[in-house]
Enzyme design. Structure first.
Site, PDB file in Angstrom:
ATOM      1  N   LEU A 142       0.825  -1.209   0.000  1.00  0.00           N
ATOM      2  CA  LEU A 142       0.000   0.000   0.000  1.00  0.00           C
ATOM      3  C   LEU A 142       0.854   1.252   0.000  1.00  0.00           C
ATOM      4  CD1 LEU A 142      -2.608   1.728   0.524  1.00  0.00           C
ATOM      5  CD2 LEU A 142      -2.208   1.320   2.975  1.00  0.00           C
ATOM      6  N   SER A 143       0.478   2.249  -0.808  1.00  0.00           N
ATOM      7  CA  SER A 143       1.053   3.595  -0.753  1.00  0.00           C
ATOM      8  C   SER A 143       2.568   3.538  -0.950  1.00  0.00           C
ATOM      9  CB  SER A 143       0.664   4.257   0.573  1.00  0.00           C
ATOM     10  OG  SER A 143       0.937   5.638   0.568  1.00  0.00           O
ATOM     11  N   ALA A 144       3.366   3.954   0.054  1.00  0.00           N
ATOM     12  CA  ALA A 144       4.816   3.825  -0.077  1.00  0.00           C
ATOM     13  C   ALA A 144       5.200   2.364  -0.271  1.00  0.00           C
ATOM     14  CB  ALA A 144       5.519   4.404   1.146  1.00  0.00           C
TER      15      ALA A 144
END
Length: 348
Positions: A142-144
């Site tokens: 997720l995300s980073a």
């Protein structure tokens, strides 16, 4: 779109926020080498793991740790049901004040010398120690963690059969904190991707909420373009489908196998799509109950879920949480921005 100054302020406040307290089902993995990225490794190995089992590598987002990400996504619970292993690389605060994987630091996103090489070393140790089938290694985040998933697929393609990027960003399009913030907000950047030589290119699924104001939807479009180009696929998808609050498109090879997929969740903000009623995962910060379990759908696409678990069409979804409407971004002077980032402890 959200201003850079607002994002800097939000990240500054996040520095003092530790991961939530949740049940921890993971164990430490030690002794993997090399570890140039100075990462922690956590694993979940089911008691009945068989030789030749699959391995899922799961990368958490900012302000999270491995246990929190596992609790929300439910990967270890599904692993117990289906008999595969799960590896959770974990960031250390010494490397990043917000516990983000450093997907925007040149030293960490090459094949050797940083966090990417550390993750590859962890994978090699788990594969060897538990007789994992090296042809059944998958990665998601997720995300980073999603952006670092793209890093791993690009720099170590021979290690993975497939990957799933959730709320993430294209590989190699931002070097440095300021460029990373701009890319998160959707500023134009080249999507050209050169990957390490490999006998086979991993399949990629890209998941994004249409109301994501943290990593805007333009990054999903860029990821699709990037991986279509890698697989030499045409612009038009060969498959498409819709549900109550989701849409799905797939670009396929000549045999009809999906090589690049796009999942969009209507009205969802920044986070992982979860459905606690499925028995997999839990709602929480960045774990958004939208009535659709991305963990189950991703595992199904990888051939990890038994037919009995995936026999029904996802039920009608509850309304998804919607992010606040973004505001216009002001222009700024680079020196002023970088000074603010250093003051906030967000820049080395």
């Amino acid at each position: 779109m959200v201003s850079l100054s607002t994002t800097i302020a939000n990240l500054s406040r996040m520095q003092g926020v530790g991961p939530a307290q949740v049940p921890d089902r993971l164990h430490d993995l030690t002794g993997f080498t090399p570890d140039p990225g100075n990462l922690r490794a956590r694993v979940h190995i089911p008691a009945d793991l068989r030789p030749g089992a699959a391995l899922v590598v799961a990368l958490h987002g900012c302000t999270q740790d491995a246990a929190v990400y596992d609790h929300g996504t439910g990967w270890s619970t599904l692993a117990d049901r289906e008999g595969f292993a799960v590896l959770f690389p974990e960031q250390r605060r010494a490397n990043n004040a917000n516990l983000c994987f450093n997907w925007f630091e040149a030293a960490d996103i090459g094949r050797h010398g940083g966090e990417a090489e550390s993750i590859a070393a962890m994978i090699d140790q788990v594969v060897a120690a538990h007789a994992i089938d090296p042809a059944r290694v998958f990665i998601t985040g997720l995300s980073a963690g999603g952006a670092m998933t793209a890093v791993m697929l690009a720099t170590w393609p021979e290690r993975f059969a497939a990957g799933a990027i959730i709320g993430g960003l294209p590989y190699g399009t931002a070097i440095g904190v300021r460029a990373a913030l701009e890319r998160m907000h959707g500023t134009a950047a080249t999507d050209t991707l050169a990957i390490a030589p490999a006998s086979a290119i991993p399949r990629v699924a890209i998941w994004h909420g249409t109301a994501d104001a943290t990593v805007v939807l333009a990054n999903s479009d860029a990821l699709v373009r990037q991986w279509r180009a890698v697989h030499a696929l045409p612009a038009e998808p060969q498959q498409a489908g819709k549900g109550p609050n989701w849409s799905h498109r797939a670009w396929c090879n000549a045999q009809g196998h999906a090589l690049v997929e796009e999942w969009r969740i209507a009205g969802m903000g920044h986070g992982v799509p979860v459905d606690p009623s499925s028995g997999i995962g839990a709602a929480g910060p960045f774990m958004l109950d939208v009535g659709l379990s991305s963990t189950l759908e991703i595992a199904r696409g990888w051939g990890l879920v038994a037919p009995a678990l995936d026999a029904e069409v996802p039920p009608p979804a509850r309304p998804a949480p919607v992010s606040p409407a973004p505001t216009a971004a002001p222009t700024g002077v680079q020196a002023t921005i970088e000074h603010a980032l250093r003051t906030a402890g967000l820049m080395r």
